[in-house]
Design an enzyme around this catalytic site. Structure first.
Site, PDB file in Angstrom:
ATOM      1  N   LYS A 257      47.055  32.962 100.522  1.00  0.00           N
ATOM      2  CA  LYS A 257      48.219  33.853 100.504  1.00  0.00           C
ATOM      3  C   LYS A 257      48.080  34.825  99.345  1.00  0.00           C
ATOM      4  O   LYS A 257      47.842  34.429  98.207  1.00  0.00           O
ATOM      5  CB  LYS A 257      49.504  33.035 100.363  1.00  0.00           C
ATOM      6  CG  LYS A 257      50.761  33.888 100.204  1.00  0.00           C
ATOM      7  CD  LYS A 257      51.979  33.022  99.917  1.00  0.00           C
ATOM      8  CE  LYS A 257      53.170  33.859  99.479  1.00  0.00           C
ATOM      9  NZ  LYS A 257      54.326  33.045  99.079  1.00  0.00           N
ATOM     10  N   LYS A 269      65.524  38.149  94.856  1.00  0.00           N
ATOM     11  CA  LYS A 269      65.652  36.982  93.974  1.00  0.00           C
ATOM     12  C   LYS A 269      66.657  37.306  92.881  1.00  0.00           C
ATOM     13  O   LYS A 269      66.578  38.344  92.245  1.00  0.00           O
ATOM     14  CB  LYS A 269      64.286  36.633  93.365  1.00  0.00           C
ATOM     15  CG  LYS A 269      63.263  36.192  94.411  1.00  0.00           C
ATOM     16  CD  LYS A 269      61.918  35.904  93.779  1.00  0.00           C
ATOM     17  CE  LYS A 269      60.877  35.562  94.827  1.00  0.00           C
ATOM     18  NZ  LYS A 269      61.131  34.277  95.498  1.00  0.00           N
ATOM     19  N   ARG A 344      54.675  33.270 104.721  1.00  0.00           N
ATOM     20  CA  ARG A 344      54.310  32.700 106.024  1.00  0.00           C
ATOM     21  C   ARG A 344      54.072  33.785 107.067  1.00  0.00           C
ATOM     22  O   ARG A 344      53.312  33.586 108.018  1.00  0.00           O
ATOM     23  CB  ARG A 344      55.396  31.718 106.474  1.00  0.00           C
ATOM     24  CG  ARG A 344      56.741  32.337 106.740  1.00  0.00           C
ATOM     25  CD  ARG A 344      57.871  31.314 106.793  1.00  0.00           C
ATOM     26  NE  ARG A 344      58.110  30.729 105.482  1.00  0.00           N
ATOM     27  CZ  ARG A 344      58.981  29.757 105.260  1.00  0.00           C
ATOM     28  NH1 ARG A 344      59.697  29.270 106.270  1.00  0.00           N
ATOM     29  NH2 ARG A 344      59.162  29.275 104.052  1.00  0.00           N
TER      30      ARG A 344
END
Length: 487
Positions: A257, A269, A344
Site C-alpha cells: 500500500k 482526520k 483498500r
C-alpha cells in the site's frame, strides 16, 4: 564500519571493548571462566557490582586497567531454553549500542552459537548490530557523530564472510524502508516514489513499468484513481520485476500500500487523530521497495513482482464524496461510505492487476486499519489468508526473521455489514471486527491465486527504542518478505 569474523580465541583478543554474552542463571563457560581468571576476577566482580542477572537485553560494563582490553561489556542472553535468532539480534544491537556509548573504536563480540549453525548465528548478530546502530540524521543540520565504532570482530565465527554479506544486503533494504517511511510527505511523494523505484531498478538491472494516470484509466482502475483524484500530484502505479537467471522455481508477487499521505479525504482526520503521522501510510510500499533492494542483491531462484499503487489521499474540489460509487478494474462497484478507508481501494485495483500476471502466490502489506493495532498492539502484524499453505509459509518466515505475525480469522459473516443497497459493496463495514472486514473487502479482488494480506499498521513505527529498532520507522516487513521468498 569494518565488520569481520575471526578465529582469534577469547583469551587472546585485544582492543577497546570486548562484549561477552551470558545466559540467565547459568555458570560461566570454561572460556569465560579462564578469561575471568586472566583478568584477575574482573568478570565476576562486574557481575556482582552491577547485580547482572543475564536477563535478555541487559548490559553492564567496566574499565579494566593494565589489560589489552580497555573495557569489558556484558550482555544478557535470557534463559538458555528461549535462545534463538531473535535473541542474537537483540544481543547484537545491545552490545553495539553500549560500545558506542562507551566510545569503543574497536569491539570484539563473543556470543554463543544458535542451533550449532555458524552461518545463521553470524547473520543474526550482524543484523542486530547494523539495525541497532542505524540512525536517521538526514534532516538534522548538525548530526551527532560521537561514539562511532570503526571495527567489530565476531569471535569464533571465522569463515562466515558470506553470512555477513547476506545480512548487510538485507539490512540495506530495511534502511531504505525506514528512510521512505520516516521521511515527511513533502519529501516522499508519488513522484519521488516512482523515481526511487526507477533508481533501484536501474542499479540492479531489473524490469520496471510505471503506469501513469492515463494508463490506469485504460485499465479501468476506478477505485485507485478515485482516491487519487483530489491530489495535485499525479498517481503512479509501479511494477518492478526481479527475474533470476534460468527458469524460476516459483513466481510470486508482493503488493505494498502506497499512500504517501492520508488526510482522510472529506472524512478528514480530526484533532488527536495522529494526522501528522500519516506520512507512514506507505509503510507497505516502503517494505516492498526495501524487499526489492535486498532480493536484487541476494538473487534467489524465484521470480518476484513488486507492485504499488502510489498516491495521496487529499481534499480538494475534485475529491470523492461520501456516497459516491467507484468501479474497480474487475467491474465490481463500491459505495464510498468513508473516504478515510482509502487504502483498500488502491489495493483492490492492484490485486486485480497482479492476479493477471499468473503468479503462484500474492502477499499484500498495508497500514490498513487502526482496528488491527487495537487487536494486536504495536509489535505484531495481522495475517489473513484463505490458504493454509501460504499462511504457514509466512508464519515460518515470521519466526525466522523475528518480525511477528498473528493469523486472524476470515469470518465471512462480517462481510454482511459491507453490503450496499445500490452497489456491490461499501468500502467499510461495522466498527467491530474492522480489520477482518477490511481483509474480506480485499478478498473480493482475488479469484483463484493463493493470497495473504498483512495489516502492518502497528509495527511499521515505534515511538521509543525497542531492541534493534530505534524510535521511528522500523522497516518492518522487509526481513519477513525476504525470508519468505528465499524459503
Amino acid at each position: 564500519m569494518n565488520l569481520t569474523v575471526t578465529g582469534t580465541p577469547l583469551l587472546e583478543w585485544s582492543g577497546d571493548g570486548l562484549a561477552i554474552g551470558l545466559f540467565e542463571g547459568a555458570e560461566l563457560s570454561s572460556d569465560v571462566a579462564a578469561l575471568d581468571q586472566k583478568l584477575s576476577g574482573a568478570i565476576a566482580e562486574l557481575i556482582a557490582d552491577a547485580e547482572f542477572k543475564g536477563k535478555s537485553g541487559s548490559t553492564a560494563s567496566t574499565r579494566i586497567a593494565g589489560s589489552p582490553i580497555r573495557k569489558l561489556l556484558l550482555v544478557g542472553l535470557g534463559k538458555p531454553e528461549a535462545f534463538n535468532g531473535e535473541a542474537l539480534r537483540r544481543s547484537g544491537a545491545a552490545v553495539a549500542k553500549l560500545a558506542k556509548r562507551e566510545r569503543c573504536k574497536t569491539l570484539g563480540v563473543s556470543l554463543p552459537l544458535c542451533n550449532d549453525d555458524a552461518a545463521t548465528t553470524t547473520q543474526a548478530i550482524v543484523e542486530g548490530i547494523e539495525l541497532g546502530l542505524y540512525k536517521d540524521v538526514r534532516f538534522k543540520s548538525e548530526p551527532d557523530e560521537n561514539g562511532k565504532i570503526d571495527a567489530i570482530e565476531l569471535l569464533g565465527l571465522a569463515g562466515q564472510e558470506a553470512a555477513i554479506e547476506k545480512a548487510r544486503q538485507i539490512c540495506s533494504g530495511v534502511f531504505l524502508a525506514r528512510e521512505l517511511v520516516a521521511a515527511p510527505a513533502n519529501y516522499v511523494t508519488p513522484v519521488t516514489m516512482a523515481e526511487t523505484a526507477l533508481a533501484i531498478a536501474n542499479e540492479h538491472g531489473l524490469e520496471i513499468q510505471i503506469l501513469e494516470k492515463e494508463d490506469c484509466e485504460k485499465l479501468g482502475m476506478g477505485a485507485f484513481l478515485g482516491v487519487a483524484q483530489a491530489s495535485d500530484l499525479p498517481p503512479k502505479f509501479i511494477h518492478i520485476t526481479y527475474k533470476p537467471q534460468g527458469t524460476p522455481r516459483k513466481k510470486v508477487a508482493i503488493i505494498g500500500k502506497g499512500l504517501t499521505f492520508d488526510s482522510g479525504g472529506l472524512n478528514i482526520k480530526g484533532a488527536g487523530s495522529g494526522i501528522e503521522m500519516m506520512k507512514t501510510d506507505m509503510g507497505g510500499a516502503g517494505a516492498t521497495f526495501g524487499a526489492v533492494k535486498a532480493i536484487a542483491q541476494l538473487k534467489p531462484d524465484v521470480e518476484v513482482h513488486f507492485i504499488s499503487a502510489v498516491t495521496e489521499n487529499m481534499i480538494s474540489g475534485r475529491a470523492i464524496h461520501p456516497g459516491d460509487i467507484l468501479t474497480a478494474s474487475n467491474g465490481k462497484t463500491i459505495e464510498i461510505n468513508n473516504t478515510d478507508a482509502e487504502g483498500r481501494l488502491t489495493l483492490a485495483d492492484a490485486l486485480v492487476y497482479t492476479e493477471k500476471l499468473g503468479v503462484d502466490a500474492i502477499v499484500d502489506l498495508a497500514t490498513l486499519t487502526g482496528a488491527c493495532v487495537i487487536a494486536l498492539g504495536d509489535n505484531i502484524a495481522g495475517l489473513w489468508s484463505p490458504n493454509d499453505e501460504l499462511a504457514d509459509q509466512l508464519l515460518k518466515a515470521s519466526e525466522q526473521s523475528g518480525e511477528k505475525l498473528w493469523r486472524m480469522p476470515m469470518e465471512e459473516k462480517y462481510f454482511e455489514s459491507m453490503k450496499s443497497g445500490i452497489a456491490d459493496m461499501k468500502n467499510t463495514g461495522a466498527r467491530a471486527g474492522g480489520a477482518i472486514s477490511a481483509a474480506l473487502f480485499l478478498k473480493q479482488y482475488v479469484k483463484e491465486t493463493p493470497w495473504a494480506h498483512l495489516d502492518v499498521a502497528g509495527p511499521v513505527w515505534t515511538d521509543k527504542e525497542n531492541g534493534y529498532n530505534g524510535a521511528g520507522a522500523t522497516g518492518y516487513g522487509v526481513r519477513l518478505l525476504v525470508d519468505w521468498v528465499l524459503s
